[in-house]
Design a protein around this motif. Structure first.
Motif, PDB file in Angstrom:
ATOM      1  N   ALA A  56       0.839  -1.215   0.000  1.00  0.00           N
ATOM      2  CA  ALA A  56       0.000   0.000   0.000  1.00  0.00           C
ATOM      3  C   ALA A  56       0.867   1.255   0.000  1.00  0.00           C
ATOM      4  CB  ALA A  56      -0.918  -0.005   1.222  1.00  0.00           C
ATOM      5  N   SER A  57       2.005   1.197   0.688  1.00  0.00           N
ATOM      6  CA  SER A  57       2.881   2.374   0.723  1.00  0.00           C
ATOM      7  C   SER A  57       3.453   2.675  -0.662  1.00  0.00           C
ATOM      8  CB  SER A  57       4.013   2.154   1.733  1.00  0.00           C
ATOM      9  OG  SER A  57       4.970   1.229   1.243  1.00  0.00           O
ATOM     10  N   ILE A  58       3.722   1.625  -1.451  1.00  0.00           N
ATOM     11  CA  ILE A  58       4.199   1.852  -2.829  1.00  0.00           C
ATOM     12  C   ILE A  58       3.132   2.585  -3.637  1.00  0.00           C
ATOM     13  CG2 ILE A  58       4.889   0.723  -4.973  1.00  0.00           C
ATOM     14  CD1 ILE A  58       6.126  -1.502  -3.323  1.00  0.00           C
ATOM     15  N   TRP A  59       1.889   2.113  -3.487  1.00  0.00           N
ATOM     16  CA  TRP A  59       0.791   2.750  -4.218  1.00  0.00           C
ATOM     17  C   TRP A  59       0.605   4.201  -3.776  1.00  0.00           C
ATOM     18  CZ3 TRP A  59      -1.902   3.056  -8.331  1.00  0.00           C
ATOM     19  CH2 TRP A  59      -3.126   3.707  -8.346  1.00  0.00           C
ATOM     20  N   HIS A  60       0.656   4.457  -2.467  1.00  0.00           N
ATOM     21  CA  HIS A  60       0.518   5.829  -1.965  1.00  0.00           C
ATOM     22  C   HIS A  60       1.648   6.724  -2.475  1.00  0.00           C
ATOM     23  CE1 HIS A  60      -1.817   4.037   1.681  1.00  0.00           C
ATOM     24  NE2 HIS A  60      -2.594   4.197   0.624  1.00  0.00           N
ATOM     25  N   THR A  61       2.850   6.182  -2.550  1.00  0.00           N
ATOM     26  CA  THR A  61       3.986   6.976  -3.049  1.00  0.00           C
ATOM     27  C   THR A  61       3.798   7.325  -4.524  1.00  0.00           C
ATOM     28  OG1 THR A  61       5.447   5.840  -1.497  1.00  0.00           O
ATOM     29  CG2 THR A  61       6.499   7.042  -3.277  1.00  0.00           C
ATOM     30  N   VAL A  62       3.332   6.350  -5.298  1.00  0.00           N
ATOM     31  CA  VAL A  62       3.104   6.613  -6.724  1.00  0.00           C
ATOM     32  C   VAL A  62       2.008   7.664  -6.908  1.00  0.00           C
ATOM     33  CG1 VAL A  62       2.287   5.578  -8.880  1.00  0.00           C
ATOM     34  CG2 VAL A  62       3.899   4.323  -7.436  1.00  0.00           C
ATOM     35  N   VAL A 102       4.076  16.147  -8.622  1.00  0.00           N
ATOM     36  CA  VAL A 102       5.107  16.576  -9.583  1.00  0.00           C
ATOM     37  C   VAL A 102       4.521  17.348 -10.768  1.00  0.00           C
ATOM     38  CG1 VAL A 102       6.911  15.797 -11.152  1.00  0.00           C
ATOM     39  CG2 VAL A 102       6.717  14.796  -8.877  1.00  0.00           C
ATOM     40  N   PRO A 103       3.611  16.779 -11.570  1.00  0.00           N
ATOM     41  CA  PRO A 103       3.139  17.531 -12.747  1.00  0.00           C
ATOM     42  C   PRO A 103       2.328  18.763 -12.392  1.00  0.00           C
ATOM     43  CG  PRO A 103       1.948  15.455 -12.537  1.00  0.00           C
ATOM     44  CD  PRO A 103       3.029  15.435 -11.510  1.00  0.00           C
ATOM     45  N   VAL A 104       1.508  18.664 -11.339  1.00  0.00           N
ATOM     46  CA  VAL A 104       0.687  19.828 -10.961  1.00  0.00           C
ATOM     47  C   VAL A 104       1.577  20.982 -10.501  1.00  0.00           C
ATOM     48  CG1 VAL A 104      -1.049  20.667  -9.340  1.00  0.00           C
ATOM     49  CG2 VAL A 104      -1.307  18.400 -10.377  1.00  0.00           C
ATOM     50  N   ALA A 105       2.534  20.671  -9.637  1.00  0.00           N
ATOM     51  CA  ALA A 105       3.430  21.726  -9.146  1.00  0.00           C
ATOM     52  C   ALA A 105       4.257  22.313 -10.286  1.00  0.00           C
ATOM     53  CB  ALA A 105       4.344  21.160  -8.061  1.00  0.00           C
ATOM     54  N   MET A 106       4.701  21.486 -11.232  1.00  0.00           N
ATOM     55  CA  MET A 106       5.488  21.997 -12.361  1.00  0.00           C
ATOM     56  C   MET A 106       4.646  22.905 -13.250  1.00  0.00           C
ATOM     57  SD  MET A 106       7.767  18.642 -13.393  1.00  0.00           S
ATOM     58  CE  MET A 106       8.508  19.443 -14.810  1.00  0.00           C
ATOM     59  N   ALA A 107       3.397  22.523 -13.492  1.00  0.00           N
ATOM     60  CA  ALA A 107       2.529  23.358 -14.336  1.00  0.00           C
ATOM     61  C   ALA A 107       2.269  24.710 -13.676  1.00  0.00           C
ATOM     62  CB  ALA A 107       1.212  22.624 -14.590  1.00  0.00           C
ATOM     63  N   ILE A 108       1.970  24.693 -12.375  1.00  0.00           N
ATOM     64  CA  ILE A 108       1.738  25.954 -11.659  1.00  0.00           C
ATOM     65  C   ILE A 108       3.010  26.801 -11.646  1.00  0.00           C
ATOM     66  CG2 ILE A 108       1.122  26.964  -9.431  1.00  0.00           C
ATOM     67  CD1 ILE A 108      -0.588  24.496  -8.894  1.00  0.00           C
ATOM     68  N   ILE A 153       2.375  20.297  -2.709  1.00  0.00           N
ATOM     69  CA  ILE A 153       2.401  21.114  -3.935  1.00  0.00           C
ATOM     70  C   ILE A 153       2.698  22.568  -3.590  1.00  0.00           C
ATOM     71  CG2 ILE A 153       0.952  22.049  -5.779  1.00  0.00           C
ATOM     72  CD1 ILE A 153      -0.475  19.346  -5.876  1.00  0.00           C
ATOM     73  N   TRP A 154       2.000  23.092  -2.584  1.00  0.00           N
ATOM     74  CA  TRP A 154       2.187  24.491  -2.183  1.00  0.00           C
ATOM     75  C   TRP A 154       3.619  24.744  -1.732  1.00  0.00           C
ATOM     76  CZ3 TRP A 154       3.206  26.584   2.753  1.00  0.00           C
ATOM     77  CH2 TRP A 154       3.063  27.962   2.835  1.00  0.00           C
ATOM     78  N   LYS A 155       4.199  23.808  -0.987  1.00  0.00           N
ATOM     79  CA  LYS A 155       5.549  24.004  -0.476  1.00  0.00           C
ATOM     80  C   LYS A 155       6.614  23.935  -1.583  1.00  0.00           C
ATOM     81  CE  LYS A 155       8.756  22.403   3.082  1.00  0.00           C
ATOM     82  NZ  LYS A 155       9.916  22.469   2.191  1.00  0.00           N
ATOM     83  N   GLY A 156       6.368  23.112  -2.605  1.00  0.00           N
ATOM     84  CA  GLY A 156       7.401  22.879  -3.612  1.00  0.00           C
ATOM     85  C   GLY A 156       7.371  23.820  -4.800  1.00  0.00           C
ATOM     86  N   SER A 166       9.663  13.784  -4.176  1.00  0.00           N
ATOM     87  CA  SER A 166       8.369  13.159  -3.883  1.00  0.00           C
ATOM     88  C   SER A 166       8.552  11.749  -3.328  1.00  0.00           C
ATOM     89  CB  SER A 166       7.512  13.107  -5.150  1.00  0.00           C
ATOM     90  OG  SER A 166       7.210  14.412  -5.578  1.00  0.00           O
ATOM     91  N   PHE A 167       9.494  11.001  -3.883  1.00  0.00           N
ATOM     92  CA  PHE A 167       9.718   9.640  -3.390  1.00  0.00           C
ATOM     93  C   PHE A 167      10.396   9.645  -2.023  1.00  0.00           C
ATOM     94  CE2 PHE A 167       8.311   7.954  -7.311  1.00  0.00           C
ATOM     95  CZ  PHE A 167       8.111   6.590  -7.127  1.00  0.00           C
TER      96      PHE A 167
END
Length: 303
Positions: free
Chosen positions: A77-83, A90-96, A174-177, A234-235
């Motif tokens: 489950a932790s692998i899934w949560h990390t993904v 990553v993509p949302v923060a990069m787009a913003i 996202i806000w922090k990064g 993120s990882f």
């Protein structure tokens, strides 16, 4: 006599320069070997052992640790949560960050203050940020649910609800990064040649066409760098999740790989399994780096 002595003085001077260079490099090399090289080698070696840290015994057990962790539902489950965490942050923060960089690249009054405000979360202590957001996510008096109430939405108990805890943590991350990503993109934008844009204007290219045909391609090296750094961050995210949702969140809903490694190593004292989990995390990062490299272009484009 002078002709015979000159080469010897040059050779001696060259040796001295070599010694000075080795002396200057020594601290970095020692630091690299001691704090990175040896731990990495030890992690890979201990992943195939049963390491009892209390008794101080090490027994080779082959692939038993890997079989153990992949039969553990919490680790899977932790692998899934990390993904999921990486996929959204990553993509949302990069787009913003790209949008903010484009806006802040325009000459206007107070632009330095706006840039500082966007960058401020990156240099603020994570614990302080997490405490502020804990107050904002408070279900009765928090700002988030209060604003949702203005439009008739009954907000959830964010950090205590298994269905919303991970979403809340993603929003904070996202806000922090955004600040550091915006700064990298802003530097890339300011280094772009103006003559290319002037030629495009003469050819009648619109602002939208200039953005997709000139700006985005020229941002490719910065995008690759931001993407790689963001995926690694993120990882390896741990502190904000640990403070916002202690013990892996409600029902382990925010348990990510780094937290599960910490729990296995320092709460269960199962060092062999923790090292095996670290090797799996390293493998994930390596594969993602290769995919990112493949998607964003060849090495020559980054130079």
């Amino acid at each position: 006599m002078q002709r015979d002595e000159r080469p010897r003085r040059t050779k001696k001077f060259g040796h001295e320069r070599g010694r000075v260079a080795l002396l200057l490099l020594a601290p970095s090399v020692i630091h690299l070997v001691w704090w990175i090289g040896i731990p990495v080698v030890a992690t890979f070696a201990l992943a195939f052992t049963d390491y009892d840290i209390l008794a101080g015994t090490v027994t080779f057990n082959g692939l038993d640790n890997f079989q153990e962790i992949f039969s553990d539902s919490t680790w899977n489950a932790s692998i899934w949560h990390t993904v999921v965490f990486t996929f959204f942050t990553v993509p949302v923060a990069m787009a913003i960050a790209v949008v903010l960089a484009l806006l802040l690249n325009v000459k206007m009054r107070g632009s330095a203050w706006y840039r500082t405000a966007v960058f401020m979360p990156h240099v603020t202590a994570t614990v302080a940020i997490a405490l502020v957001w804990m107050w904002m996510f408070e279900p009765r008096l928090g700002v988030v649910n209060t604003m949702l109430g203005w439009v008739g939405i009954d907000g959830p108990v964010w950090l205590a609800d298994p269905d919303w805890a991970l979403t809340a943590v993603i929003v904070v991350s996202i806000w922090k990064g955004i600040g550091i990503k915006m700064l990298i993109y802003l530097a890339a934008l300011q280094a772009m040649p103006n003559d290319v844009y002037e030629a495009a204007k003469i050819d009648g290219a619109s602002q939208v066409r200039q953005f997709f045909s000139i700006t985005l391609p020229l941002l490719k090296p910065a995008t690759f760098f931001v993407l790689v750094v963001s995926i690694i961050d993120s990882f390896q995210a741990f502190d904000q999740l640990y403070v916002l949702t202690p013990d892996g969140g409600p029902g382990n809903s925010t348990t990510v790989m780094t937290y599960e490694i910490y729990r296995t190593a320092f709460k269960e004292f199962n060092m062999g399994a923790a090292c095996a989990q670290s090797v799996v995390l390293f493998a994930f990062l390596l594969v993602l780096m290769l995919i990112s490299r493949r998607l964003t272009g060849k090495e020559d484009d980054v130079r």
